[in-house]
Write a protein that holds these residues in place. Structure first.
Motif, PDB file in Angstrom:
ATOM      1  N   PRO A 345     117.601  41.575 -37.980  1.00 18.45           N
ATOM      2  CA  PRO A 345     117.142  42.900 -37.294  1.00 18.45           C
ATOM      3  C   PRO A 345     117.934  44.193 -37.372  1.00 18.45           C
ATOM      4  CG  PRO A 345     117.793  41.196 -35.436  1.00 18.45           C
ATOM      5  CD  PRO A 345     118.574  40.546 -36.958  1.00 18.45           C
ATOM      6  N   TYR A 346     116.602  44.899 -38.040  1.00 14.35           N
ATOM      7  CA  TYR A 346     116.912  46.473 -38.473  1.00 14.35           C
ATOM      8  C   TYR A 346     118.488  47.251 -38.102  1.00 14.35           C
ATOM      9  CZ  TYR A 346     114.539  49.050 -34.404  1.00 14.35           C
ATOM     10  OH  TYR A 346     114.547  49.379 -33.236  1.00 14.35           O
ATOM     11  N   ARG A 347     118.719  47.031 -36.885  1.00 13.34           N
ATOM     12  CA  ARG A 347     119.702  47.433 -36.032  1.00 13.34           C
ATOM     13  C   ARG A 347     120.914  47.314 -36.954  1.00 13.34           C
ATOM     14  NH1 ARG A 347     117.575  44.726 -32.658  1.00 13.34           N
ATOM     15  NH2 ARG A 347     118.777  42.998 -30.910  1.00 13.34           N
ATOM     16  N   TYR A 348     120.728  46.390 -37.547  1.00 12.56           N
ATOM     17  CA  TYR A 348     122.233  45.709 -38.052  1.00 12.56           C
ATOM     18  C   TYR A 348     122.434  46.723 -39.674  1.00 12.56           C
ATOM     19  CZ  TYR A 348     122.802  43.261 -33.702  1.00 12.56           C
ATOM     20  OH  TYR A 348     122.811  43.325 -32.526  1.00 12.56           O
ATOM     21  N   GLU A 386     111.129  37.671 -39.307  1.00 14.70           N
ATOM     22  CA  GLU A 386     110.578  37.401 -38.764  1.00 14.70           C
ATOM     23  C   GLU A 386     110.369  39.273 -37.885  1.00 14.70           C
ATOM     24  OE1 GLU A 386     112.941  35.599 -35.240  1.00 14.70           O
ATOM     25  OE2 GLU A 386     113.337  33.730 -36.406  1.00 14.70           O
ATOM     26  N   LYS A 387     108.775  39.037 -37.240  1.00 10.19           N
ATOM     27  CA  LYS A 387     108.670  40.214 -37.275  1.00 10.19           C
ATOM     28  C   LYS A 387     109.703  40.970 -35.854  1.00 10.19           C
ATOM     29  CE  LYS A 387     103.222  39.169 -37.042  1.00 10.19           C
ATOM     30  NZ  LYS A 387     102.551  38.722 -36.774  1.00 10.19           N
ATOM     31  N   GLY A 388     109.814  40.013 -35.424  1.00  7.58           N
ATOM     32  CA  GLY A 388     111.069  40.576 -34.200  1.00  7.58           C
ATOM     33  C   GLY A 388     111.898  41.656 -34.945  1.00  7.58           C
ATOM     34  N   HIS A 389     112.695  41.552 -36.080  1.00  9.38           N
ATOM     35  CA  HIS A 389     113.284  41.988 -36.504  1.00  9.38           C
ATOM     36  C   HIS A 389     113.040  42.858 -37.374  1.00  9.38           C
ATOM     37  CE1 HIS A 389     115.335  37.651 -37.298  1.00  9.38           C
ATOM     38  NE2 HIS A 389     115.355  38.202 -36.816  1.00  9.38           N
ATOM     39  N   LEU A 395     106.984  47.248 -39.587  1.00  9.16           N
ATOM     40  CA  LEU A 395     105.865  46.267 -38.516  1.00  9.16           C
ATOM     41  C   LEU A 395     104.651  47.275 -39.055  1.00  9.16           C
ATOM     42  CD1 LEU A 395     105.600  44.012 -36.754  1.00  9.16           C
ATOM     43  CD2 LEU A 395     106.120  45.135 -34.831  1.00  9.16           C
ATOM     44  N   TRP A 396     104.547  48.283 -38.959  1.00  4.17           N
ATOM     45  CA  TRP A 396     102.540  48.622 -38.817  1.00  4.17           C
ATOM     46  C   TRP A 396     102.471  48.456 -40.373  1.00  4.17           C
ATOM     47  CZ3 TRP A 396      98.716  50.023 -36.770  1.00  4.17           C
ATOM     48  CH2 TRP A 396      97.956  51.167 -38.181  1.00  4.17           C
ATOM     49  N   CYS A 440      91.898  47.188 -43.812  1.00  5.29           N
ATOM     50  CA  CYS A 440      92.478  47.106 -42.407  1.00  5.29           C
ATOM     51  C   CYS A 440      92.864  47.898 -41.138  1.00  5.29           C
ATOM     52  CB  CYS A 440      92.658  46.294 -42.357  1.00  5.29           C
ATOM     53  SG  CYS A 440      91.698  44.758 -42.636  1.00  5.29           S
ATOM     54  N   ARG A 441      94.212  48.699 -42.336  1.00  2.00           N
ATOM     55  CA  ARG A 441      95.088  49.673 -41.588  1.00  2.00           C
ATOM     56  C   ARG A 441      94.311  51.150 -41.165  1.00  2.00           C
ATOM     57  NH1 ARG A 441      99.148  46.814 -44.523  1.00  2.00           N
ATOM     58  NH2 ARG A 441      99.872  48.429 -45.711  1.00  2.00           N
ATOM     59  N   GLU A 442      93.726  51.264 -42.890  1.00  2.00           N
ATOM     60  CA  GLU A 442      92.822  52.427 -42.814  1.00  2.00           C
ATOM     61  C   GLU A 442      91.561  52.484 -41.579  1.00  2.00           C
ATOM     62  OE1 GLU A 442      91.814  53.261 -46.586  1.00  2.00           O
ATOM     63  OE2 GLU A 442      93.754  53.893 -47.413  1.00  2.00           O
ATOM     64  N   PHE A 443      91.271  51.278 -41.853  1.00  2.00           N
ATOM     65  CA  PHE A 443      90.489  50.971 -40.257  1.00  2.00           C
ATOM     66  C   PHE A 443      90.619  51.821 -38.818  1.00  2.00           C
ATOM     67  CE2 PHE A 443      87.157  48.358 -37.392  1.00  2.00           C
ATOM     68  CZ  PHE A 443      86.448  48.782 -38.107  1.00  2.00           C
TER      69      PHE A 443
END
Length: 512
Positions: A345-348, A386-389, A395-396, A440-443
Motif C-alpha cells: 500500500p502506497y501509504r507505507y 494489487e490495484k488496492g495498493h 491508479l488512473w 482511452c484515457r484521453e478519450f
C-alpha cells in the motif's frame, strides 16, 4: 536439632516437675552432670522458659555451648553478601577478593583455605529452590539433548529435540539434522501434532535460533516469533544460566540420554524418517511405564488430565519461513526479492517493514500488522501488484485491459457505437497496451466535458468515414461538430472516366 530439643526438655522438666537431676537425665538420655550444666547455663542467660521455646535451634545451642567456635573469634568476617554481588562481574575471582580482604588487616584475616570454606558455607546457606507446580495443559518445556548419534546417511551427527508436557512429564523426541531455527520449529510442530493439541506456553532454552537478544529486553528470533504467532502460543525462554526454569525438560533430556539413546546406538538406520519412526516407538514404550514412586504412567496422566483441555490444533500447518528481511519501502512502494517486484500500500512508502518470504507466498508486516500478501513469483524482472495498493493518481495512469474501458463505455453511454470505437482505438497485440491505454484515457478526459449524444454521434461519424483508428481526427470531429451538419454515412463518389474503380484491377498482370 536433637541437642537443642534435649536442652529445652531439661529446662521444662526442671520448671514443671519436682524431679531430681538424675531422674531428668534418665528421661532425656543424658548424665546428671550434663543436666546440671544445662540448668546452670540457662539461668545465666536470664531468659524465661517461654522465651526459650521461641528461639531457633541455633540460638538454643549458643546458650548450651557458649564457647563453641571460639577458636575463630579473632578472625574478621568478610562481607559475604557484597562479595557474591561483585563476583557476578566478568573476570572477578575469589583470590582477588581474598587479597583485598587480607591487605586490610593481616593479623585478623583468615587463611585462604578457611576463607574459601566459609564462603562456600555462606553460599549454601543462601541457596534456595522453589517447588514449581504445573497446571494441566499449560506449559511444554523443550530443549536439545547434548548427546548425538552418528548415522551413515548424514555427514554430521544427528541431533535430538526433546519436548516435555510439564504436568504429566510425557516426553516427545524427534531427530533433526541440526539445531537451526527451522529444526526448533519442526520439533515443536511435531510435538504439538503428537500431543494432539496446543499448550498455552512453551518454555524453550535460549540459544540464538530461538532468542535474538536477551538484554536490554528479550527479543525472539523473527522466524520463531512468526511460528509462535501462527499457533497462538506464548514463548517464555529460560533465563541464561538458570536451567531450573525448565527442570522437567532437563530431566527428560537425562532420561533420553540414559534410557533411549543407548538403544538407538545398537541399531543402524538408512534415513532420518526410519530413525524417527523407530524413536517414536521407543518413546511410547517409556511413556507407558509407571513412575518409580507412583502407580501411574506418564501416558495415563496425559490422557486423563492434559489432553482434554489442550487448545485446538491450528488447521493449517505452519510453513517454514525461507528468509526474513527488514527493508525501507522506496518511493515507488514496492518490495524487491529475487529480482521480482511486489507492491505494498502506497501509504507505507518510506517506512521500515519486515518481509517474510515463504516457499509459496510473501508477506509484508508493519509492526504487528500484515499490510500485504502475494503469491511468490519466480519470474525475473516482473511486477506483481494489487490495484488496492496504488495511489489514486497512479491508479488512473495504470495500464488496464480493454475490458475495463468497454465496461466504462457501457455504463456511461449505453451505446454499442462507443464500445465499438473504443475497440478500434485499443487495437493492439498486447493485453495491456501502453498506446491503447493512453488513447482511452484521453478519450475519457475528452468525454467529461461533452454531451453523451455528441460523443455517440462523433463515434458513429468517425467509424462511418474510416477514422476509427485516427485519434487526432476524432478530436477534430468532436470539437468541430461536423457530425451534426453532415450525414453519418459517406457520400457516393461520382463516376468519371479518369477515376479508376476496382474493376480496373480485377485482371492482374500485363500481357506483353
Amino acid at each position: 536439632m536433637k541437642k537443642s530439643k534435649q536442652f529445652v526438655e531439661i529446662i521444662r522438666l526442671k520448671n514443671e516437675s519436682p524431679l531430681s537431676e538424675r531422674m531428668i537425665g534418665r528421661i532425656v538420655g543424658a548424665s546428671h552432670q550434663t543436666v546440671g550444666r544445662c540448668i546452670k547455663r540457662w539461668k545465666k542467660s536470664g531468659i524465661s522458659l517461654a522465651e526459650l521455646k521461641e528461639l531457633e535451634p541455633e540460638q538454643v545451642m549458643t546458650i548450651r555451648f557458649p564457647k563453641a567456635g571460639r577458636r575463630h573469634q579473632n578472625h574478621r568476617i568478610p562481607n559475604w553478601e557484597d562479595m557474591c554481588k561483585r563476583l557476578q562481574r566478568k573476570g572477578m575471582t575469589r583470590r582477588f577478593f581474598y587479597l583485598e580482604y587480607a591487605e586490610q588487616d593481616s593479623s585478623t584475616a583468615m587463611k585462604y583455605s578457611t576463607f574459601c570454606r566459609e564462603f562456600r558455607k555462606y553460599c549454601q546457606s543462601q541457596k534456595l529452590s522453589m517447588k514449581l507446580t504445573h497446571k494441566a495443559g499449560e506449559t511444554v518445556q523443550s530443549d536439545y539433548a547434548g548427546a548425538t548419534l552418528e548415522c551413515s546417511f548424514a555427514s554430521k551427527p544427528i541431533q535430538f529435540f526433546v519436548a516435555t508436557c510439564s504436568f504429566s512429564s510425557l516426553i516427545h523426541v524427534r531427530a533433526t539434522p541440526r539445531q537451526t531455527t527451522d529444526d526448533w520449529i519442526c520439533g515443536h510442530i511435531s510435538a504439538f501434532e503428537s500431543f494432539g493439541g496446543l499448550p498455552e506456553i512453551i518454555v524453550p532454552d535460549n540459544p540464538a535460533p530461538v532468542v535474538s537478544s536477551v538484554r536490554p529486553i528479550l527479543t525472539l528470533n523473527p522466524k520463531f516469533e512468526a511460528f509462535a504467532n501462527h499457533y497462538g502460543v506464548t514463548v517464555l525462554p529460560a533465563r541464561p544460566g538458570h536451567p531450573q526454569d525448565k527442570a522437567l525438560g532437563e530431566l527428560s533430556v537425562k532420561i533420553f540420554t540414559q534410557r533411549i539413546l543407548p538403544i538407538l546406538r545398537q541399531h543402524k538406520f538408512g534415513s532420518l524418517e526410519a530413525l524417527n519412526k523407530f524413536l517414536a516407538k521407543e518413546v511410547d514404550k517409556f511413556n507407558q511405564e509407571n513412575f518409580q514412586k507412583r502407580n501411574v504412567s506418564r501416558q495415563e496422566l496425559f490422557d486423563k488430565f492434559v489432553k482434554p483441555i489442550l487448545n485446538e490444533l491450528t488447521p493449517t500447518r505452519f510453513e517454514p519461513i525461507v528468509t526474513i528481511m527488514n527493508v525501507t519501502i522506496p518511493s515507488n512502494y514496492t518490495v524487491l526479492y529475487d529480482e521480482h517486484y511486489y507492491s505494498v500500500p502506497y501509504r507505507y512508502a518510506h517506512k521500515l517493514v519486515q518481509v517474510h518470504v515463504y516457499a509459496t507466498r510473501i508477506e509484508v508486516w508493519f509492526g504487528h500488522k500484515l499490510i500485504a500478501q502475494h503469491s511468490r513469483s519466480f519470474e525475473k524482472g516482473c511486477f506483481t501488484k494489487e490495484k488496492g495498493h496504488l495511489h489514486p493518481d497512479h491508479l488512473w495512469f495504470d495500464d488496464k485491459p480493454l475490458a475495463h474501458y468497454e465496461e466504462w463505455a457501457t455504463e456511461t453511454f449505453n451505446s454499442d457505437v462507443v464500445t465499438t470505437f473504443i475497440r478500434h482505438l485499443f487495437t493492439s497485440k498486447y493485453t495491456l497496451s501502453r498506446r491503447g491505454n493512453q488513447h482511452c484515457r484521453e478519450f475519457q478526459k475528452l468525454c467529461k466535458n461533452a454531451e453523451v449524444d455528441d460523443v455517440i454521434g462523433a463515434c458513429a461519424y468517425a467509424i462511418a468515414h474510416g477514422h476509427e483508428n485516427n485519434w487526432n481526427m476524432f478530436k477534430h470531429i468532436l470539437k468541430s461538430g461536423v457530425f451534426k451538419s453532415l450525414p453519418a454515412t459517406s457520400s457516393s463518389i461520382p463516376s468519371n472516366s479518369i477515376i479508376r474503380g476496382g474493376h480496373y484491377f480485377e485482371n492482374a498482370g500485363v500481357q506483353l
